[in-house]
Structure formats: structure tokens, C-alpha cells
Design a protein around this motif. Sequence first.
Motif, short mmCIF file in Angstrom:
data_model
loop_
_atom_site.label_atom_id
_atom_site.label_comp_id
_atom_site.label_asym_id
_atom_site.label_seq_id
_atom_site.Cartn_x
_atom_site.Cartn_y
_atom_site.Cartn_z
N PRO A 57 15.06 -1.69 4.23
CA PRO A 57 14.65 -2.89 3.48
C PRO A 57 15.83 -3.64 2.89
O PRO A 57 15.87 -4.88 2.93
N THR A 58 16.81 -2.93 2.35
CA THR A 58 17.98 -3.58 1.77
C THR A 58 18.78 -4.33 2.84
O THR A 58 19.22 -5.47 2.64
N GLN A 59 18.94 -3.70 3.99
CA GLN A 59 19.68 -4.34 5.09
C GLN A 59 18.99 -5.61 5.56
O GLN A 59 19.63 -6.65 5.78
N LEU A 60 17.68 -5.55 5.72
CA LEU A 60 16.94 -6.74 6.16
C LEU A 60 17.09 -7.87 5.15
O LEU A 60 17.33 -9.02 5.52
N ARG A 61 16.94 -7.55 3.87
CA ARG A 61 17.05 -8.59 2.83
C ARG A 61 18.44 -9.21 2.84
O ARG A 61 18.57 -10.45 2.77
N GLY A 115 0.77 -1.24 0.00
CA GLY A 115 0.00 0.00 0.00
C GLY A 115 0.80 1.29 0.00
O GLY A 115 0.26 2.33 0.37
N TYR A 116 2.06 1.24 -0.44
CA TYR A 116 2.86 2.47 -0.53
C TYR A 116 3.16 2.76 -2.00
O TYR A 116 3.83 1.97 -2.68
N LEU A 117 2.67 3.89 -2.50
CA LEU A 117 2.94 4.27 -3.88
C LEU A 117 4.37 4.79 -4.05
O LEU A 117 4.95 4.67 -5.13
N ASN A 118 4.91 5.34 -3.00
CA ASN A 118 6.24 5.93 -3.04
C ASN A 118 7.21 5.04 -2.27
O ASN A 118 7.08 4.86 -1.06
N SER A 119 8.20 4.48 -2.98
CA SER A 119 9.11 3.53 -2.32
C SER A 119 10.01 4.22 -1.30
O SER A 119 10.44 3.60 -0.33
N ALA A 120 10.29 5.52 -1.50
CA ALA A 120 11.10 6.24 -0.52
C ALA A 120 10.35 6.38 0.80
O ALA A 120 10.92 6.19 1.89
N ASN A 121 9.06 6.71 0.72
CA ASN A 121 8.24 6.78 1.94
C ASN A 121 8.17 5.42 2.62
O ASN A 121 8.22 5.32 3.86
N PHE A 122 8.04 4.38 1.80
CA PHE A 122 7.99 3.03 2.35
C PHE A 122 9.28 2.71 3.10
O PHE A 122 9.25 2.20 4.23
N SER A 123 10.42 3.01 2.49
CA SER A 123 11.71 2.70 3.13
C SER A 123 11.88 3.45 4.44
O SER A 123 12.40 2.90 5.42
N THR A 124 11.41 4.69 4.47
CA THR A 124 11.49 5.47 5.70
C THR A 124 10.66 4.84 6.81
O THR A 124 11.11 4.68 7.95
N GLU A 125 9.41 4.46 6.47
CA GLU A 125 8.53 3.84 7.47
C GLU A 125 9.06 2.48 7.90
O GLU A 125 8.98 2.11 9.07
#
Length: 278
Positions: free
Chosen positions: A255-259, A236-246
Motif C-alpha cells: 500500500p505504501t509503495q502504490l501511494r 472490510g479488514y480489521l487488521n491492517s497487517a492482514n490487509f497489507s499482505t493481501e
Amino acid sequence: MSNADIPSPHVLIVDDDPDQLRLLVAALRNTSYRVSVALNGDQGYARAAVLLPDLILLDVRMPGRNGITIARLLKTNPATQHIPIIFLSAMVEQDDRLSGLRAGGVDYITKPFFVEEIQERVRIHLMLAQQNLRLTQDGPLAQPDRAVAPPSQSPANLTLKQVATEYILGHIQDPELKSSDVAASLGLSMRRLNMVFETSDGLSAFEFIRQERMRRAALMLAQSTLSIADVALEVGYLNSANFSTEFKKFWQKSPTQLRTECQADPEVLQNLVASKFH
């Protein structure tokens, strides 16, 4: 208690057709029944659990989950399984009627119907339900009084939590999903919806939605090859930058670190989720 002190039978009507609703409400109120309405199956299920009506008039064809599915859910819920259900439907084939009866309906009325027929069948089934109740209370099937469950564990709250959660999971990809949408879909106030989640999980409905999005995102990052942008869209996030921040705010990892960590050690995800959702 005098007859004047006995409340009138309460009938819940679940139908998405405004014209049918107006007709049924007028017909039943003319016979002094208390009447509540719901405009779809999920709302009807939630209201039945909260209001515990004496009888339900349930349309078969509705947007979302149909009447047959809702009836099965009501019949597996200890709080609502005793409530007689009368199906209303334009589906007149024998298999359709049998499906309704097998789902737990006590009757099946085809549309178009006569108002007098509805009134009489409601009267009969309310009378039969009252007789069955007396037999259960007074006869050999009578059960000892049970302790009342605390509000957080009441069947009504548990049912509302289940229905609300199913709605959230079904709309988790929608960027516009808000807790007010969940409340509106179930015909509840925001205060009532938040109380259901807070007594169960200690979270508001808003926080539950956010938590579910972050949990699902972590699973997809660890267990799929979807790009971060695609994972963001899936939750449900249209903006991947907002998603990464949240995501980083929630998990304390990007997200990259977790993966990367999960690829090196699959137990990282299990331990992380366990620590967050203990």
C-alpha cells in the motif's frame, strides 16, 4: 395441449411478515396457484428474474429497498417488465396509492385485507395479463421471434449479477461479508451464485468480493489522505497487517509503495487498474 397440460399460474409473494405470508400462501394454494415467496425486496427482485412468475404480490414496507423501488427495477428490466404487480400495504393515503401505481403496479390493496378480495383481484389481473399476451402475440404488435440469449447474457443472469453486486458494494466494509451471505440474501444456492459471476466475469463470488475490495483500496490510497489502517477498515479488514499482505499479493505492490508511486505519477493507478481489469 389439453387444459390438464397447462401449468397453473405462478404467483410470487414478496413480504417480510411471516403471518401475512402464511395467510397469502394458504389462500392462493387453495385456488391451485403455484406459489413462491421472498422475504425482502432484493430477494424478490432476484427470484422474479429467475422464476418469471405470472404475477407478483409486493409489500411496500420492507427492510432494505422498499416495494416501490423494487417495482421500478422490475419494470425497467426487459425480462420482468411484463409481470403484473399488485401492491400490498398498510399505507392507505392517496399519495401512497398513487406512488404504487406510478411505479408500475396494476393494483394497490390496503392491509388488513380480505382473503377473498386478494383471490379475486389476482384472478382478474392474471386474466388481463393473459389477454394482453395474446394481443401482443397475435395482433399488429406481435414481434418476430428473437434469438435466445446465451446463458451468460440472459436477462435473468444479468439481473442477478446486478443485484448481487449492489449487495456486495453495500456491505464491502463488513469484515464478516462472505459470498454465502450474498447467496442467502438473494435466496440462491452458492452454486447458482458462482455460476452467475463465472459466466459474466470468469470469477467466483468470493474472488469478485476480494477483487472489489482491492480495487477500492487502491483508489482510496491514490486519491485520499486516509491512513492505511483507515483504508483497511473501509474495505472490510480489521487488521491492517492482514490487509497489507493481501494488497501486496493482489497488486504486487505494498500500500505504501502504490501511494508513493501514484503521488509521483497519477497515471500509475490508471495503468495498473487497466492491466488488472482489462
